[in-house]
Enzyme design. Sequence first.
Site, mmCIF file in Angstrom:
data_model
loop_
_atom_site.group_PDB
_atom_site.id
_atom_site.type_symbol
_atom_site.label_atom_id
_atom_site.label_comp_id
_atom_site.label_asym_id
_atom_site.label_seq_id
_atom_site.Cartn_x
_atom_site.Cartn_y
_atom_site.Cartn_z
ATOM 1 N N CYS A 69 0.863 -1.195 0.000
ATOM 2 C CA CYS A 69 0.000 0.000 0.000
ATOM 3 C C CYS A 69 0.892 1.234 0.000
ATOM 4 C CB CYS A 69 -0.855 -0.007 1.266
ATOM 5 S SG CYS A 69 -1.767 -1.529 1.451
ATOM 6 N N ARG A 100 1.556 1.940 -6.001
ATOM 7 C CA ARG A 100 1.839 0.907 -4.989
ATOM 8 C C ARG A 100 0.596 0.119 -4.637
ATOM 9 N NH1 ARG A 100 6.493 1.665 -2.079
ATOM 10 N NH2 ARG A 100 5.569 0.500 -0.372
ATOM 11 N N TRP A 124 -3.708 -1.829 -1.394
ATOM 12 C CA TRP A 124 -3.744 -3.060 -2.169
ATOM 13 C C TRP A 124 -4.136 -4.133 -1.156
ATOM 14 C CZ3 TRP A 124 -1.720 -7.980 -2.388
ATOM 15 C CH2 TRP A 124 -1.879 -8.659 -3.600
ATOM 16 N N ASN A 175 0.764 -0.062 6.185
ATOM 17 C CA ASN A 175 1.196 -0.833 5.024
ATOM 18 C C ASN A 175 1.926 -2.054 5.572
ATOM 19 O OD1 ASN A 175 2.141 -1.872 2.641
ATOM 20 N ND2 ASN A 175 3.914 -0.502 2.528
ATOM 21 N N GLY A 176 1.404 -3.249 5.291
ATOM 22 C CA GLY A 176 2.046 -4.473 5.784
ATOM 23 C C GLY A 176 0.989 -5.486 6.178
ATOM 24 N N GLU A 203 10.413 -12.620 -20.301
ATOM 25 C CA GLU A 203 10.105 -11.226 -19.956
ATOM 26 C C GLU A 203 9.070 -10.647 -20.913
ATOM 27 O OE1 GLU A 203 10.390 -9.453 -17.533
ATOM 28 O OE2 GLU A 203 10.099 -7.413 -18.262
ATOM 29 N N LYS A 226 5.392 -9.185 -19.751
ATOM 30 C CA LYS A 226 4.924 -7.837 -20.100
ATOM 31 C C LYS A 226 3.540 -7.915 -20.722
ATOM 32 C CE LYS A 226 7.023 -5.737 -18.145
ATOM 33 N NZ LYS A 226 7.847 -6.495 -17.306
ATOM 34 N N GLU A 268 0.742 -9.081 -18.167
ATOM 35 C CA GLU A 268 0.428 -8.271 -16.979
ATOM 36 C C GLU A 268 -0.213 -6.930 -17.343
ATOM 37 O OE1 GLU A 268 3.523 -6.789 -14.453
ATOM 38 O OE2 GLU A 268 4.978 -6.752 -16.060
ATOM 39 N N HIS A 288 8.255 -30.636 -27.105
ATOM 40 C CA HIS A 288 7.949 -31.481 -25.936
ATOM 41 C C HIS A 288 6.579 -31.136 -25.358
ATOM 42 C CE1 HIS A 288 12.009 -33.038 -26.109
ATOM 43 N NE2 HIS A 288 12.406 -31.791 -26.281
ATOM 44 N N LYS A 309 3.007 -2.028 -7.723
ATOM 45 C CA LYS A 309 4.387 -1.857 -8.163
ATOM 46 C C LYS A 309 5.372 -2.580 -7.251
ATOM 47 C CE LYS A 309 7.726 -0.311 -10.632
ATOM 48 N NZ LYS A 309 7.981 -0.918 -11.932
#
Length: 613
Positions: free
Chosen positions: A2, A27, A74, A100-101, A486, A490, A493, A509, A608
Amino acid sequence: MCGIVAYIGGQEAYPIILKGLKRLEYRGYDSAGIALIDETSLNLYKRAGKVSVLEDFVKTCNSRGSIGIGHTRWATHGEPNDVNAHPHFSGDQKMAIIHNGIIENYDTIKEELLSRGHTFHSDTDTEVLIHLIEDIQKSEKVDLVEAVRIALNSVHGAYAIVVISKDNPNRLIAARKSSPLVVGIGKDEFFLASDATPIVEYTKEVVYLDDEEIAIVERGEDLKIIDISKKEITPYVQELELHLEALEKGGYEHFMLKEIHEQPRSIYDCFRGRLNASEGMVNLGGITDYETKMKNANRIIMVACGTSWHACLVGEYLFEDLARIPVEVEYASEFRYRNPIINEGDIVIAISQSGETADTLAALELAKKKGATILGICNVVGSSISRITDAGSYTHAGPEIGVASTKAFTAQVTVLTLMALRIAKRKGTLPESKYRSLLNELESIPEKVKKVLDQNEKIQFISEVYKDAENALYLGRGITFPVALEGALKLKEISYIHAEGYPAAEMKHGPIALIDENMPVFVIATKGTSYEKVVSNIQEVKARKGKIIAIVTEGDTQVKEMADHFIEIPDTNENLVPLLATIPLQLLSYHVAVMRGCNVDQPRNLAKSVTVE
Ligand code: AGP
């Protein structure tokens, strides 16, 4: 993950806090709230949704007051709604808290408080914490600072909190453990936030709280810090290097696009002062004292999450190829719980843009406990990971606001390249000619990145073709396999298209069963040791009507004939291809997401910095 902001001083608190919350929205942004003390009334407003929803609501409220706290969330405990949004009141509504936590033992504390007559309105651990503080203050008949200190001695987990009380409108109390908290010191005013971005436009003087420290912030007084055992701590005031313009979009539509286009500069900034090809010099000052240990390491373990984990995979190829040191790459979240074997001679390197990722921090703490030397590669100066490691190197990419990491990734790869070259030079595992050519080539990368960025329009056109795909495959081999991972991350997300990265040879395979005319396959087919093999893999895909979008080396003829679309990147040393091949994949995911109407800078469900498990 957060964002928290607080203010006390001579100005109106609300505008400062609101602007700060907008700077921290990256965040977490599923709900937001604010509490202000106007003389003797404590007014608290909170709403599910983004900060702008709160802003619209507060327009009809009393938003006066020169002391306040704000929070953008969040969700970890309790769904994102008005009730679970922060701040939270104490039972008597005289105090408010933002957090935050995660309080791991909140349920046992809640049961005890319920038995003592407390009632709760939300499902959050944070509301339990403020009720605990209130209960201690009343039962032990102690000052609020002491009540906060006692409470923090009984909670387990992570916190960055700020508490205000209408009984003392001249004081904020803040504390942190495992979640970041910065105190900005202005002229007769203080600014507190999860990171420096809401603070930098008001002051450059900052104090980064350390774990289990409590800040007592009083109007007209100097900042006072104690730890949770009541020991006085001398505040260590630092000068912020951050600049305001770095936080603005600079004319770009999104932070992500700005940050993609910043990469010629951010890669240059990353090796500036550390690389001088004409003198054959590579030097990372931050790890000088640990070079010998690295040179003699039996093994290097790299731990990270997400994009940073992909950078570790590139690092594995670089360190093994150039410095001939065995490397293991670990997901931090897996490493921390599988009782890993870590020996004295091991070096553990954590890579993290934010420097606050909980799993990466925990993996480092475990490695430290087991006696390993721990190094860090971070982008945020003063972040938790950069402070617990024995040594490390900053990536100097500047603030990365877009949730999807772009310039941080190429900066991480640049630092890893410099590190591998430095250690290879020290070990003598690299012929001088190859060493010098890599240094020269690395110095030319920023200009070559510009040439890739110049193809933005062509990449936009290709994005238009594939924007409605439901799935996508990304293939690479050798050092470009992590680039495929990567590129897939991208796309998924920010555009919410399911995408997978795979070693190209692995197709036969299993994944090749997915190939049909609806499957776009992005292949990094640049010149290098496995080029011919990749050509065969492309043929396998074409034989099943798969669509090929190839990243090729300028001047390539063979793959260009086979691909449905291709993007050319300048020729470079194979070890440095990830720095160029990633750029088209970043732009492609960006344009697809924009065309799909997605929120590019704040994708759904993401944040983030993942500062909780
Ligand atoms: C990448 O685009 C994501 N934002 C995410 O995977 C991120 O890389 C990961 O959470 C690690 O973050 P860190 O680098 O700050 O530790």
